[in-house]
Design a protein around this motif. Structure first.
Motif, PDB file in Angstrom:
ATOM      1  N   PHE A  76      -3.190  11.246  -9.950  1.00 20.76           N
ATOM      2  CA  PHE A  76      -3.765   9.997  -9.020  1.00 20.76           C
ATOM      3  C   PHE A  76      -5.197   9.384 -10.183  1.00 20.76           C
ATOM      4  O   PHE A  76      -5.501   8.552 -10.525  1.00 20.76           O
ATOM      5  N   TYR A  78      -4.091   6.640 -12.013  1.00 17.46           N
ATOM      6  CA  TYR A  78      -4.455   5.454 -11.545  1.00 17.46           C
ATOM      7  C   TYR A  78      -5.603   4.664 -12.147  1.00 17.46           C
ATOM      8  O   TYR A  78      -5.916   3.585 -12.290  1.00 17.46           O
ATOM      9  N   VAL A  79      -6.578   5.422 -11.055  1.00 20.67           N
ATOM     10  CA  VAL A  79      -8.159   5.253 -11.280  1.00 20.67           C
ATOM     11  C   VAL A  79      -8.220   5.277 -12.799  1.00 20.67           C
ATOM     12  O   VAL A  79      -8.769   3.986 -12.762  1.00 20.67           O
ATOM     13  N   GLU A 122      -6.871   2.049 -13.740  1.00 25.67           N
ATOM     14  CA  GLU A 122      -6.913   1.136 -13.337  1.00 25.67           C
ATOM     15  C   GLU A 122      -8.307   0.237 -13.928  1.00 25.67           C
ATOM     16  O   GLU A 122      -9.172  -1.135 -14.510  1.00 25.67           O
ATOM     17  N   LEU A 154      -8.978  -3.028 -16.140  1.00 25.28           N
ATOM     18  CA  LEU A 154      -9.761  -4.142 -15.618  1.00 25.28           C
ATOM     19  C   LEU A 154     -10.877  -4.771 -16.329  1.00 25.28           C
ATOM     20  O   LEU A 154     -11.171  -6.098 -16.247  1.00 25.28           O
ATOM     21  N   SER A 189      -1.631  -5.304 -11.910  1.00 28.45           N
ATOM     22  CA  SER A 189      -2.175  -4.711 -11.065  1.00 28.45           C
ATOM     23  C   SER A 189      -0.661  -4.051 -10.715  1.00 28.45           C
ATOM     24  O   SER A 189      -0.192  -3.296  -9.303  1.00 28.45           O
ATOM     25  N   SER A 218      -0.292  -0.915  -8.744  1.00 33.91           N
ATOM     26  CA  SER A 218       0.533  -0.313  -7.713  1.00 33.91           C
ATOM     27  C   SER A 218       1.833  -0.120  -7.595  1.00 33.91           C
ATOM     28  O   SER A 218       2.258   1.440  -6.642  1.00 33.91           O
ATOM     29  N   PHE A 219       2.441  -0.135  -8.634  1.00 34.73           N
ATOM     30  CA  PHE A 219       4.174  -0.016  -7.994  1.00 34.73           C
ATOM     31  C   PHE A 219       3.604   2.125  -8.384  1.00 34.73           C
ATOM     32  O   PHE A 219       4.649   2.926  -8.152  1.00 34.73           O
ATOM     33  N   LEU A 260       0.773   3.228  -7.896  1.00 37.59           N
ATOM     34  CA  LEU A 260       0.425   4.917  -6.967  1.00 37.59           C
ATOM     35  C   LEU A 260       1.583   4.496  -6.044  1.00 37.59           C
ATOM     36  O   LEU A 260       1.348   6.054  -5.204  1.00 37.59           O
ATOM     37  N   LEU A 261       2.182   3.756  -5.189  1.00 42.01           N
ATOM     38  CA  LEU A 261       3.685   3.427  -4.531  1.00 42.01           C
ATOM     39  C   LEU A 261       4.339   5.260  -4.887  1.00 42.01           C
ATOM     40  O   LEU A 261       3.881   6.022  -3.897  1.00 42.01           O
ATOM     41  N   ILE A 268       3.018   7.245  -6.876  1.00 36.28           N
ATOM     42  CA  ILE A 268       2.292   8.769  -7.071  1.00 36.28           C
ATOM     43  C   ILE A 268       2.319   8.826  -5.842  1.00 36.28           C
ATOM     44  O   ILE A 268       2.446  10.195  -5.593  1.00 36.28           O
ATOM     45  N   GLY A 269       2.265   7.865  -4.723  1.00 36.00           N
ATOM     46  CA  GLY A 269       1.429   8.857  -3.432  1.00 36.00           C
ATOM     47  C   GLY A 269       3.479   9.065  -3.079  1.00 36.00           C
ATOM     48  O   GLY A 269       3.506  10.120  -2.172  1.00 36.00           O
ATOM     49  N   LEU A 308      -0.838  16.031  -6.422  1.00 33.41           N
ATOM     50  CA  LEU A 308      -1.658  15.321  -7.480  1.00 33.41           C
ATOM     51  C   LEU A 308      -1.468  16.011  -9.183  1.00 33.41           C
ATOM     52  O   LEU A 308      -1.072  15.647  -9.929  1.00 33.41           O
TER      53      LEU A 308
END
Lengths: 154, 501, 151, 533
Positions: B133, B136-137, B140, B144, B172, B176-177, B179-180, B182-183, B192
């Protein structure tokens, strides 16, 4: 398990998927860049719902777990004991807090850029922007006269 | 303090980035950023030496055990990538002083360098972290700030804005993919942490449990990562973003951002899913090779058609990423070694070439092919660097670019895939065409009236350009050390998670 | 937007609401280390007070109440506070964000992370760091969008 | 000094010369002085330093065992390393002696025609010479490939020297074909060789030139490779070496004719095409090994293709009116003699050493002859501004030296004694007429070679002698009468006379050349084993 049962049992996942797909559709299909940015936010919201859904922990008798809040009357040792209450998994919530912040930041950056695009191109419609770019009117710095040239086209 | 280097690698640029906001105007933000990136570079060397000598290093944030908290794990693979990223960061930061002053308004300099350091922080973080995770952070954070940095190029060319917006949207979606994916992985493994995730996934895969969920997670991750590393045909965000970003930003980004994405892909494919799954249960080798192979050819043709030299290099980057993807998709040691060593060499070459173009933009205000005509005599050092870099892009023997291609070629034959070898060679031919087109203009073209009075770029810029290009040449000639490091990394990745138990 | 300043109900009602929003924001931040809440949520709630003020009374008034330079500075300060606490632990000899090194945990604590003395202080400081940053960044974003749109 | 260390010295000299040329760019006399000095120094090192060590001291047998000079060690599989062996020495000697002539000539030509960008011109020449030395002394295929590419790149500015759109287009064809073949075929072959003969367990050491051939050693050590793969690799190598101009990859040679004449001479005689045929010989002997190629017995196509190229290129040459184009097609045809020699060598047995000697001899003979022809063509262009054969009526009377040299070189091309061309044709014929198994029977392909050699001799005479006839026995045309001119500038005449004398001298003092090419037999180990298959 028949289909209706499967669908209703996992309605939260269905909602997550539907929200996600609406968002993704918007990102792809909308020709207005503001709408694209908002659709992106929607897509990410769908993902948050998915994560939140997976946080639920069921007790052996089928009830949902408690909110993972540390009550002052419970001792730390109690938290770890086997007999203690079943908590929902707090981790996905925490992750989503972070993800929400990220999502908001993305939206903010996107909007800030869009505001500038509007100022430079005079439009937020992708087709018109591509038109302006294709006509090669932008080969220059961001000056007032250049801006007017682009604006005159719209 | 020495033990805390893994944390400092990320925390230092993070803190320094926000402090930059208070540093005031003029050269101060630049000096501050240079000092920080220099320290980070030194730390990365120390870390790489430690990892090479004593094996993987693990650092637990807040001293939580790694299954609860965030753990940073450095092994041969990411130690190497950290070294590459921080090296490029240090050189481009030092380089950026004049170029940025030229392209960014004076009252935005402190913001620029704050974003700059945060981008570096994010890139280093993605590389160093052992927590999915966290990937991901930090991804970003780097993205960003990168979007904002690219958009800052709009004062020179307004297309930077649309390029940046496209990058925002596609980047993004890719994230997001991720993130999905990883989810889903978290859903079935309950962790994680990369090491734990790998171990549990292997058990699940072995017992054939949750195979559909694992497949879905894999699909989301692969698509998300492909978007982030700009694999053909998911590359559309890249060319314009590189072309219209401020010169120094392009130098930094082109050399590091996609490389870090490639690292992530290797980490996920080999380190988390394991090669038996990625290339056995799911036959992603064919898909990746097809995409990358077509990409090499398509982007080569596109590169030869561009009139802005920055665009040429941007499209060429896509082709080079294709080589790297081909390398690891071959799923053997030679191929993976080639990929890893090409991460370093391409970063050096492309970084150096973009910095050379930054010198041109600084003197002439643009990087169109017409600007470069006849510059061979006006800016001999810059143009010599550009040419040497161009030879590297072609993969000329004795340059850094050759080593990676050689190993990828060996890998292709080890895998019995002659077709890929032919694709690599055709890609090199296309590179000859697009590099030669520019080099011909440089040395044989007649200077345009605007550029008649151009002179050599300031020494600090030329020196930085040559540091990168020179290193790429050194890596081509005395490449044993880099190949050794890469081969170690490849062995570690092929064995699963880099032995970080 | 200009019309909004003439709406008496809005003006009066927001004047009443804003202090409560702010207090609630601080509550959420402060409570974050024990229960639901924390820097992110509290920060956004705090920011909503300012944004409401800006929406109703205009951006000039907001600039007076929260000068952009101060807001930007606070954003950076928040991150510094967060990472500073982490670095403090680092300097004290522990790992990054290992609060137990600020003040060692009590003797015989079952889980040092939960029974430690400095744990709470460390967390609260970190939450405030996050809260301040989130709040000020939200205000900055609001400022940026409104400013550029009207320019 | 160690034998192999000399190779690096030989490479360093042109590089230093290039630096000097660049430094003296503003002072033409100094610059040209640097060029001449460099060329002389290089010739001195190669002919007085390296050659005696090989020829006189009988250094040779031990030299194979001595480790190569490793300049740069890149990775375990790849190294830039150099080794002096007889074939390389032949090439280096030819190139360095002709470079000196060519430099003298180029100075006269460039000044006579008032060409621009002369510093770039001489600089590229020196760099190209540097890569020629690299090719000659390379001790592994990778090193050879590197310098092969450097040669291509460094000659591009020479070919496109005039800078006109036509010149640039032609130069692009030149570069395109050479780079395409070398990257898409040769490099693939090199990588494949590394994989096939090395393998991970051997550390990919399968690229070093070895006595008897890499493949033979590999097979003798119990290695396993399909015959088809070896045959395929051989095709990749032969067509990958585009500089050998075997049809159909010959198109670059006529295209490169737009270059100034010294460059054409350099391409055709000194460096580029010779690099090609030299590489063909070298891979035949040291990578595949004639023993291996004889064992796979699928290489007859090479002789057929070479014969086809010889005859067809000669026919085309006959119908070219442009003198330089005629010479270009003549080169294509002559190169294929050398490739045919390589092809004959693949028959193995007793043929191989003779055929390789023929190849080596023809490299020398063709170099001296062809450079003379080009010098003459450039001389005519400089003095009379004529480029076509049909304009040459009676020119022999105004430019006796030039046309006399041209006539001698033509005889050498045809293979008439007393010129060097005779020697190489002699070797080639005796190679074709030697039976591979010692039993006295000749295979079909050998008869084919014999026929081609005779046919091509007739064709050569057919396109060279009319020129000589025109020059000396036809009256001057009315147009030429109106524009009087004399001989070309002195450096030009001096250079072309030297090379013409060289052509004859090679015949009379053939001992040295023969001694040199006889050394080539050292490339064949005493026992050839056809194991493995």
């Amino acid at each position: 398990m028949n289909f209706i049962e499967a669908a209703s049992d996992h309605y939260n996942y269905w909602i997550a998927v539907i929200v996600m797909m609406i968002g993704l559709y918007g990102v792809i299909a909308k020709r207005n860049i503001v709408k694209q940015a908002i659709s992106l936010g929607l897509f990410q919201t769908g993902i948050f719902l998915l994560y939140i859904s997976m946080a639920v922990v069921f007790t052996p008798d089928g009830k949902m777990g408690e909110a993972p809040v540390k009550h002052s009357e419970r001792l730390a040792a109690d938290v770890l004991s086997v007999a203690g209450p079943v908590y929902d998994n707090p981790l996905p919530h925490v992750l989503m807090l972070t993800a929400i912040v990220v999502s908001v930041s993305i939206l903010a950056v996107a909007l800030a850029i869009i505001v500038n695009i509007k100022r430079c191109y005079g439009t937020v419609e992708e087709d018109e922007i591509l038109d302006i770019e294709a006509q090669g009117l932008l080969d220059g710095p961001d000056t007032k006269s250049n801006r007017e040239k682009a604006g005159a086209l719209v | 303090m020495i033990d805390s280097i893994p944390a400092l690698m990320v925390v230092l640029p993070l803190m320094a980035g926000v402090i930059t906001v208070f540093t005031g105007k003029g050269d101060k933000p630049w000096a501050w950023a240079t000092a920080i990136t220099g320290i980070v570079f030194a730390m990365s060397i120390a870390l790489l030496a430690e990892v090479t000598a004593h094996g993987p290093v693990t650092y637990n944030f807040g001293n939580w055990p790694s299954q609860y908290g965030i753990a940073y794990t450095i092994d041969a693979m990411n130690g190497f990538v950290l070294f590459v990223v921080s090296l490029i960061a240090a050189v481009t930061t030092y380089y950026s002083r004049l170029s940025v002053k030229d392209e960014i308004p004076n009252d935005r300099l402190h913001i620029f360098y704050a974003l700059w350091l945060l981008t570096i922080c994010g890139l280093l973080g993605i590389t160093i972290t052992g927590d999915t995770f966290n990937v991901y952070v930090l991804l970003e954070i780097s993205s960003l700030t990168l979007y904002a940095l690219i958009a800052m190029g709009y004062r020179r060319d307004r297309r930077a804005l649309t390029a940046s917006l496209r990058y925002v949207i596609l980047g993004s979606v890719g994230a997001s993919f991720l993130l999905l994916g990883i989810g889903y992985l978290m859903m079935i493994t309950g962790t994680l942490n990369m090491v734990d995730m790998h171990d549990r996934l292997q058990v699940l895969i072995h017992n054939d449990e949750y195979s559909r969920t694992i497949m879905v997670a894999y699909a989301f991750l692969l698509v998300g990562l492909s978007l982030k590393l700009a694999l053909f045909p998911l590359h559309m965000w890249l060319p314009n973003a590189y072309t219209y970003a401020p010169s120094a930003v392009t130098g930094l980004v082109a050399a590091t951002a996609t490389k870090v994405a490639v690292y992530m892909t290797i980490r996920f494919l080999f380190g988390i899913f394991g090669r038996d799954f990625s290339f056995g249960a799911v036959e992603s080798s064919d898909v990746l090779l097809t995409c990358a192979g077509l990409g090499v050819l398509y982007t080569g043709i596109q590169a030869a058609r561009q009139n802005n030299v920055k665009s040429v290099l941007a499209w060429s980057s896509l082709g080079q990423i294709g080589y790297i993807v081909i390398g690891f998709s071959l799923n053997n040691e030679n191929g993976l070694t080639g990929s890893v060593v090409h991460i370093l060499n391409h970063a050096l070459i492309k970084g150096g070439m973009f910095l050379a173009l930054g010198c041109v933009a600084y003197r002439l205000g643009g990087t169109r092919l017409t600007h470069l005509k006849g510059l061979g005599r006006k800016m001999p050092w810059t143009m010599a660097a550009f040419t040497a870099g161009g030879l590297g892009l072609i993969g000329f023997p004795l340059t850094g670019g050759f080593i990676g291609k050689w190993y990828i070629g060996l890998g292709a034959l080890d895998a019995g895939n002659w077709l890929i070898l032919v694709v690599i060679m055709l890609g090199s031919l296309l590179a000859v065409i697009y590099v030669f087109r520019v080099v011909y203009a440089i040395y044989f073209g007649e200077a345009e009236p605007d550029s008649v009075h151009a002179t050599e770029a300031p020494a600090s810029m030329v020196v930085c350009t040559w540091i990168l290009i020179g290193m790429s040449l050194v890596c081509g000639l005395w490449s044993e050390w880099s190949v050794d490091l890469a081969a170690n990394a490849a062995k570690a990745m092929l064995a699963g998670f880099g032995g970080a138990h | 937007m200009k019309n909004m300043e003439d709406q008496v109900v809005l003006r009066v009602f927001s004047k009443i609401m804003i202090p409560f929003i702010i207090i609630f924001g601080f509550y959420v931040i402060t409570h974050g280390e024990l229960g639901p809440g924390g820097g992110f949520q509290g920060g956004v709630i705090l920011a909503s007070a300012f944004i409401l003020y800006g929406l109703v009374f205009g951006k000039d008034q907001l600039a007076e109440a929260a000068p952009p330079r101060v807001v930007e500075g606070l954003a950076a300060f928040g991150v510094l506070l967060y990472s500073g606490v982490g670095a403090w632990c680092l300097l004290a000899g522990g790992n990054f964000l290992d609060y137990s090194y600020i003040i060692p945990p009590a003797e015989g604590a079952v889980i040092p992370h939960l029974d430690g003395g400095a744990e709470i202080w460390g967390m609260i400081l970190v939450e405030y760091g996050v809260g301040i940053t989130v709040c000020t960044v939200m205000i900055t974003v609001y400022n940026m969008i409104t400013e550029e749109a009207e320019a | 000094m160690d034998l192999h260390t000399y190779s690096v010295v030989a490479m360093a000299i042109p590089l230093l010369g290039a630096a000097a040329i660049l430094a003296f760019g503003r002072w033409p006399n100094l610059r040209e002085g640097a060029t001449l000095l460099t060329a002389a120094a290089l010739l001195a090192v190669v002919s007085c330093g390296i050659a005696p060590l090989v020829l006189v001291d009988g250094f040779w047998t031990g030299a194979w065992e001595a480790p190569a000079f490793e300049l740069i060690h890149m990775v375990p599989d790849l190294a830039l390393s150099f080794k002096i062996e007889p074939l390389g020495l032949v090439y280096a000697l030819v190139a360095s002696s002709l470079w000196l002539m060519n430099s003298v000539y180029a100075i006269g030509y460039m000044r006579g025609n008032k060409e621009e960008h002369q510093t770039r011109f001489y600089l590229c020449f020196a760099v190209a010479m540097f890569s020629v030395m690299g090719i000659a002394f390379a001790s592994n295929m990778f090193t050879l490939f590197v310098f092969y590419e450097v040669l291509t790149l460094s000659t591009f500015p020479l070919v496109s020297h005039k800078g006109t759109p036509h010149a640039v287009r032609s130069a692009s064809t030149y570069l395109g074909i050479l780079v395409f073949t070398s990257v898409c075929l040769l490099l693939v072959g090199v990588i494949a060789t590394a994989v096939v003969t090395g393998g991970a367990e051997n550390g990919y050491a399968g690229l070093d030139f070895t006595r008897g051939g890499v493949f033979l050693n590999y097979l003798n050590e119990g290695g396993d490779v399909a015959k088809g793969i070896v045959g395929l690799l051989f095709i990749l190598y032969i067509y990958g070496i585009g500089k050998a101009a075997l049809m159909p990859s010959h198109r670059w040679l006529p295209a490169a004719m737009v270059a100034p004449t010294p460059v054409s001479a350099f391409l055709h005689a000194v460096a580029v095409v010779k690099a090609g045929v030299f590489s063909v010989l070298k891979i035949t002997v040291y990578i595949f090994g004639t023993g291996t190629l004889a064992a796979i017995s699928g290489t007859d196509w090479l002789i057929y293709m070479a014969g086809f190229t010889i005859v067809v290129a000669s026919f085309i040459a006959m119908f070219q009116d442009n003198l330089k184009r005629r010479l270009a097609y003549s080169t294509i045809s002559q190169l294929s003699y050398i490739i045919m020699a390589a092809g004959l060598a693949t028959l193995g047995g007793a043929v191989a050493p003779i055929a390789i000697m023929a190849g080596g001899m023809h490299i020398i003979a063709h170099a001296f002859g062809k450079i003379t022809l080009f010098f003459a063509a450039g001389s005519i262009y400089t003095a009379a501004h004529k480029t076509d054969v049909s304009q040459l009526d009676g020119i022999g009377r105004r430019m006796p030296w030039t046309m006399a040299a041209f006539a001698i070189a033509s005889l050498s091309m045809i293979g008439v004694p007393p010129t060097a061309g005779f020697l190489s044709k002699w070797y080639l014929l005796s190679g074709a007429l030697t039976s591979a198994d010692g039993g006295g029977t000749l295979s079909t392909v050998q008869w084919y070679a014999v026929v081609v050699i005779f046919l091509s001799t007739v064709l050569n005479a057919g396109y060279f002698l009319p020129i000589v006839h025109r020059a000396f026995f036809r009256p001057l045309s009315a147009d030429a009468e109106a524009h009087p001119h004399g001989e070309a500038p002195k450096p030009i005449v001096l250079a072309l006379c030297c090379t013409a004398v060289g052509t004859v001298a090679l015949f009379f003092c053939s001992d040295l050349a023969v001694a040199l090419v006889e050394q080539l037999q050292a490339g064949f180990p005493s026992s050839l084993v056809n194991g493995g298959f």
